[in-house]
Design an enzyme around this catalytic site. Structure first.
Site, PDB file in Angstrom:
ATOM      1  N   LYS A 122      29.466  38.579  40.296  1.00 47.21           N
ATOM      2  CA  LYS A 122      29.769  39.969  40.662  1.00 47.21           C
ATOM      3  C   LYS A 122      29.989  40.721  39.366  1.00 47.21           C
ATOM      4  O   LYS A 122      30.785  40.304  38.532  1.00 47.21           O
ATOM      5  CB  LYS A 122      31.006  40.078  41.539  1.00 47.21           C
ATOM      6  CG  LYS A 122      31.318  41.550  41.866  1.00 47.21           C
ATOM      7  CD  LYS A 122      32.403  41.706  42.900  1.00 47.21           C
ATOM      8  CE  LYS A 122      33.775  41.694  42.323  1.00 47.21           C
ATOM      9  NZ  LYS A 122      34.810  42.134  43.285  1.00 47.21           N
TER      10      LYS A 122
ATOM     11  N   GLN B 205      42.899  49.794  49.225  1.00 49.66           N
ATOM     12  CA  GLN B 205      42.849  48.432  49.792  1.00 49.66           C
ATOM     13  C   GLN B 205      43.835  48.226  50.942  1.00 49.66           C
ATOM     14  O   GLN B 205      43.680  47.288  51.727  1.00 49.66           O
ATOM     15  CB  GLN B 205      43.212  47.409  48.707  1.00 49.66           C
ATOM     16  CG  GLN B 205      42.354  47.448  47.473  1.00 49.66           C
ATOM     17  CD  GLN B 205      41.073  46.650  47.628  1.00 49.66           C
ATOM     18  OE1 GLN B 205      41.004  45.745  48.457  1.00 49.66           O
ATOM     19  NE2 GLN B 205      40.073  46.991  46.859  1.00 49.66           N
TER      20      GLN B 205
ATOM     21  N   LYS C  28      50.073  43.404  34.785  1.00 50.43           N
ATOM     22  CA  LYS C  28      50.440  43.963  36.100  1.00 50.43           C
ATOM     23  C   LYS C  28      51.535  43.099  36.732  1.00 50.43           C
ATOM     24  O   LYS C  28      51.623  41.889  36.484  1.00 50.43           O
ATOM     25  CB  LYS C  28      49.228  43.998  37.039  1.00 50.43           C
ATOM     26  CG  LYS C  28      48.277  45.159  36.778  1.00 50.43           C
ATOM     27  CD  LYS C  28      47.250  45.185  37.901  1.00 50.43           C
ATOM     28  CE  LYS C  28      46.187  46.235  37.689  1.00 50.43           C
ATOM     29  NZ  LYS C  28      45.102  46.109  38.664  1.00 50.43           N
TER      30      LYS C  28
ATOM     31  N   GLY D 158      47.380  36.169  45.132  1.00 48.11           N
ATOM     32  CA  GLY D 158      45.936  36.391  45.319  1.00 48.11           C
ATOM     33  C   GLY D 158      45.353  37.134  44.133  1.00 48.11           C
ATOM     34  O   GLY D 158      45.500  38.342  44.004  1.00 48.11           O
TER      35      GLY D 158
END
Ligand code: NAD
Length: 321
Positions: free
Chosen positions: A67, A138, A226, A292
């Site tokens: 990707k 999202q 993050k 995740g």
């Protein structure tokens, strides 16, 4: 070569089909039959863009590819999505490119599928209240996928930018569930399952917010720096992830590992739980946390499924290449 344009994806593949594809590839990873290759992510010094590749090979499903994409912050002004993704699949026997697939919607669906897989395998069976932290693009996909896993009776939500909360309220309404905007304290006290999906760089949910028995799916942290939750939560929780290498480097666990609160060996691949190779939830009071991080094999799994469906439904564009 087959082309599946972005505009066809919504009509082709369902959230359930993405769930099945992601669950299967997580299991293949745990069996050692599917491998993610090192991620490349670079600031290109143009248009403030972050550009990169995620790639891998699923030997079980013979799915090879990458990707490509990234983040172009100025796109919204041009009427385009800031996150841009395209999947290229290659014939595993010859290396010839065999499919080009629009990857924007698929990215949202595969990310939501991952947290839903974690809820299926780790949340308490009697979970009734879903807590959402985050109200961006999202979040709607996350809420839809989560509610398919348990008999949720209501949704509570919090967002750093309160003006974005109507997205959560509208999505809950679409799902036929009552929604209430709450403080983080109330969210932690009420929710049985919490999904975090923000671009935060500091912990929003604190250790004191989380009660025993909660399952957290932390989905926003996919880059160094993050952070969505207090590392002390990971020290108390049983920690699971899509891929341990990404979890400790770019995932939510990077902070707890750096602080010495947990070690790499404390983190379990969710695929091992799916395959019955490792325990999932071991008691009703355990806190479980799924980190995740988003792996390339998720993208390849859903893109490959989309190609099969496009062929079957006759909407694939075929070209000589
Ligand atoms: P978005 O830009 O549409 O929404 C951003 C969200 O983060 C909003 O809820 C916003 O209020 C919140 N936010 C922004 N700044 C914040 C701050 N300083 N503190 C706390 N919250 C803040 O983004 P999105 O498309 O919904 O994606 C959300 C996150 O998910 C991003 O960080 C993205 O990179 C990540 N993501 C992860 C995966 C994965 O596989 N794990 C896949 C796709 C996206």
């Amino acid at each position: 070569m087959i082309i599946v344009p972005e505009k066809e994806i919504a009509g082709l593949i369902s959230a359930e089909e993405c769930f099945d594809a992601v669950e299967a590839v997580f299991a293949a990873m745990a069996r050692g039959e599917a491998t993610n290759f090192p991620v490349i992510r670079e600031a290109i010094g143009h248009a403030d863009a972050l550009y990169g590749f995620k790639s891998g090979f699923d030997r079980a499903g013979l799915v090879l590819g990458l990707k490509s994409g990234g983040y172009w912050p100025g796109n919204a002004e041009k009427g385009l999505t800031n996150h841009q993704s395209t999947v290229v699949l290659f014939d595993a026997d010859t290396g010839r490119a065999h499919a080009l697939v629009g990857g924007n919607l698929l990215t949202a669906l595969r990310t939501a599928a991952a947290s839903a897989v974690s809820i299926k395998h780790l949340a308490r069976e009697d979970a009734k209240v879903l807590g959402m932290v985050g109200a961006g693009h999202q979040s709607a996909f996350q809420m839809r996928a989560a509610v398919a896993q348990r008999d949720f009776e209501r949704v509570v939500g919090w967002n750093y930018h309160p003006e974005m909360l109507p997205r959560l309220a509208e999505t809950a309404e679409e799902l036929g569930l009552p929604f209430e905007a709450v403080s983080l304290e109330e969210l932690g006290a009420q929710a049985d399952v919490i999904v975090t999906i923000t671009s935060s760089f500091e912990a929003q949910l604190k250790d004191g917010h989380i009660r025993p028995g909660t399952h957290l799916a932390c989905m926003g942290t996919d880059t160094k720096g993050k952070q969505e939750v207090d590392p002390a939560i990971l020290a108390r929780a049983r920690v699971f992830t899509d891929e341990v290498a990404q979890s400790v480097s770019i995932g939510e666990a990077q902070h707890a590992v750096a602080a010495g609160l947990i070690a790499e060996g404390d983190i379990t691949q969710i695929g091992a739980v799916i395959e019955g190779m490792a325990p999932g939830r071991t008691s009703v009071d355990a806190i479980t946390l799924f980190d995740g991080t988003g792996v390339g094999l998720q993208d390849l799994a859903v893109a490959s499924r989309a190609v099969d469906l496009a062929r079957a439904k006759g909407v694939a564009v075929e070209i000589d290449f």
